[in-house]
Every structure is written in structure tokens, then in C-alpha cells.
Design a protein around this motif. Structure first.
Motif, PDB file in Angstrom:
ATOM      1  N   VAL A 122      74.545  44.348  17.279  1.00  0.00           N
ATOM      2  CA  VAL A 122      75.978  44.096  17.201  1.00  0.00           C
ATOM      3  C   VAL A 122      76.270  43.291  15.944  1.00  0.00           C
ATOM      4  N   GLN A 123      77.449  43.486  15.388  1.00  0.00           N
ATOM      5  CA  GLN A 123      77.849  42.725  14.202  1.00  0.00           C
ATOM      6  C   GLN A 123      78.282  41.319  14.592  1.00  0.00           C
ATOM      7  N   PRO A 124      78.176  40.388  13.669  1.00  0.00           N
ATOM      8  CA  PRO A 124      78.677  39.029  13.935  1.00  0.00           C
ATOM      9  C   PRO A 124      80.130  39.074  14.403  1.00  0.00           C
ATOM     10  N   GLY A 125      80.416  38.284  15.414  1.00  0.00           N
ATOM     11  CA  GLY A 125      81.742  38.277  16.008  1.00  0.00           C
ATOM     12  C   GLY A 125      81.908  39.267  17.147  1.00  0.00           C
ATOM     13  N   GLY A 126      80.937  40.118  17.338  1.00  0.00           N
ATOM     14  CA  GLY A 126      81.010  41.125  18.391  1.00  0.00           C
ATOM     15  C   GLY A 126      80.624  40.586  19.760  1.00  0.00           C
ATOM     16  N   SER A 127      80.595  41.497  20.737  1.00  0.00           N
ATOM     17  CA  SER A 127      80.312  41.130  22.118  1.00  0.00           C
ATOM     18  C   SER A 127      79.275  42.061  22.727  1.00  0.00           C
ATOM     19  N   LEU A 128      78.558  41.537  23.694  1.00  0.00           N
ATOM     20  CA  LEU A 128      77.625  42.310  24.513  1.00  0.00           C
ATOM     21  C   LEU A 128      77.653  41.743  25.923  1.00  0.00           C
ATOM     22  N   ARG A 129      77.312  42.591  26.883  1.00  0.00           N
ATOM     23  CA  ARG A 129      77.180  42.144  28.270  1.00  0.00           C
ATOM     24  C   ARG A 129      75.797  42.508  28.763  1.00  0.00           C
ATOM     25  N   LEU A 130      75.024  41.489  29.104  1.00  0.00           N
ATOM     26  CA  LEU A 130      73.685  41.693  29.634  1.00  0.00           C
ATOM     27  C   LEU A 130      73.719  41.716  31.155  1.00  0.00           C
TER      28      LEU A 130
ATOM     29  N   PRO B  66      74.554  35.432  14.135  1.00  0.00           N
ATOM     30  CA  PRO B  66      73.179  35.847  13.813  1.00  0.00           C
ATOM     31  C   PRO B  66      72.128  34.979  14.502  1.00  0.00           C
ATOM     32  N   GLU B  67      72.430  33.706  14.702  1.00  0.00           N
ATOM     33  CA  GLU B  67      71.459  32.821  15.364  1.00  0.00           C
ATOM     34  C   GLU B  67      71.308  33.086  16.855  1.00  0.00           C
ATOM     35  N   ASP B  68      72.133  33.992  17.400  1.00  0.00           N
ATOM     36  CA  ASP B  68      71.963  34.412  18.792  1.00  0.00           C
ATOM     37  C   ASP B  68      70.913  35.512  18.922  1.00  0.00           C
ATOM     38  N   THR B  69      70.421  36.019  17.790  1.00  0.00           N
ATOM     39  CA  THR B  69      69.400  37.056  17.813  1.00  0.00           C
ATOM     40  C   THR B  69      68.148  36.555  18.526  1.00  0.00           C
ATOM     41  N   ALA B  70      67.734  37.291  19.552  1.00  0.00           N
ATOM     42  CA  ALA B  70      66.594  36.875  20.375  1.00  0.00           C
ATOM     43  C   ALA B  70      66.336  37.939  21.430  1.00  0.00           C
ATOM     44  N   VAL B  71      65.210  37.800  22.108  1.00  0.00           N
ATOM     45  CA  VAL B  71      64.973  38.557  23.332  1.00  0.00           C
ATOM     46  C   VAL B  71      65.504  37.700  24.480  1.00  0.00           C
ATOM     47  N   TYR B  72      66.339  38.282  25.289  1.00  0.00           N
ATOM     48  CA  TYR B  72      66.974  37.565  26.391  1.00  0.00           C
ATOM     49  C   TYR B  72      66.289  37.930  27.706  1.00  0.00           C
ATOM     50  N   TYR B  73      66.002  36.917  28.499  1.00  0.00           N
ATOM     51  CA  TYR B  73      65.324  37.065  29.779  1.00  0.00           C
ATOM     52  C   TYR B  73      66.150  36.420  30.890  1.00  0.00           C
ATOM     53  N   CYS B  74      65.980  36.930  32.095  1.00  0.00           N
ATOM     54  CA  CYS B  74      66.539  36.242  33.256  1.00  0.00           C
ATOM     55  C   CYS B  74      65.393  35.802  34.153  1.00  0.00           C
ATOM     56  N   ASN B  75      65.632  34.784  34.929  1.00  0.00           N
ATOM     57  CA  ASN B  75      64.610  34.275  35.836  1.00  0.00           C
ATOM     58  C   ASN B  75      65.226  33.265  36.776  1.00  0.00           C
TER      59      ASN B  75
END
Length: 121
Positions: free
Chosen positions: A12-20, A87-96
Motif C-alpha cells: 500500500v502507498q503511504p497514507g493508505g489503509s489496510l484491514r488485517l 513506511p515505518e509500519d512495514t512489517a510482518v504482522y502477527y496475532c496471538n
């Protein structure tokens, strides 16, 4: 065996949104404090947000006012709405399952595969 499956990541571009989404198979989901965590390249995994069984929420300062955690106990699913991505939100996201120790939150139990979020123009 209890299983957690994360989905919804992408580019996603900076300023965009995603729903995990985090789909859980454990029967105790509704009574469990759950959290989202992330691991950026070259960094340790860190907590992002948690939601208690009662619906209380807590956020890391870095995502406060941009991310929203929620859960649907009937579907055994947890969500993370991410807005104003950086850009600093770039990562692998996990739930637990989440537990609190020494003033911060940690994941408890086996980790899933995670879902990659890349914020880049």
C-alpha cells in the motif's frame, strides 16, 4: 491444536489503509485477551494493539489514532484496521494471545505465519 491465521496484508502507498484479519480456532477465544504484534526487518517483534475479552483496547504509541483493533467473538476473528499508513509500519504482522509483563504486552503461545504489510510509494 489451536491455530491462528492472519490475512489481509499487502502493498500500500503511504497514507493508505489496510484491514488485517486473524482467524482463531481455539474454543476459548471469547475469553482471551488477544493482540496484534509486528516484526519489522532487522528489529524485534513488538506489540501493536490488544483487545481484552471485555472489549477494552490498548495501543502502542506509534499507532495510536491510526489503527483500530476489534474482535467478533462469534466468528472467533480479530481485526486490525490500519489507516494513514507510514513506511515505518512495514512489517510482518502477527496475532496471538497477549499477556502483560513489565509494562508491555507479549504474545503467548505458538505464532502463526503472519501477514506481510509493505508501505511504499
Amino acid at each position: 491444536q489451536a491455530q491462528l491465521v492472519e490475512s489481509g496484508g499487502g502493498l500500500v502507498q503511504p497514507g493508505g489503509s489496510l484491514r488485517l484479519s486473524c482467524a482463531a480456532s481455539r474454543s476459548t477465544f471469547a475469553s482471551t485477551t488477544m493482540g496484534w504484534f509486528r516484526r519489522a526487518p532487522g528489529k524485534q517483534r513488538e506489540y501493536v494493539a490488544v483487545t481484552t475479552s471485555g472489549g477494552d483496547t490498548n495501543y502502542a504509541d506509534s499507532v495510536k489514532d491510526r489503527f483500530t483493533i476489534s474482535r467478533d467473538n462469534a466468528k472467533k476473528t480479530m481485526y486490525l484496521q490500519m489507516n494513514s499508513l507510514k513506511p515505518e509500519d512495514t512489517a510482518v504482522y502477527y496475532c496471538n494471545e497477549a499477556i502483560r509483563r513489565s509494562g508491555t504486552w507479549y504474545g503467548f503461545g505458538p505464532w502463526g505465519q503472519g501477514t506481510q504489510v509493505t508501505v511504499s510509494s
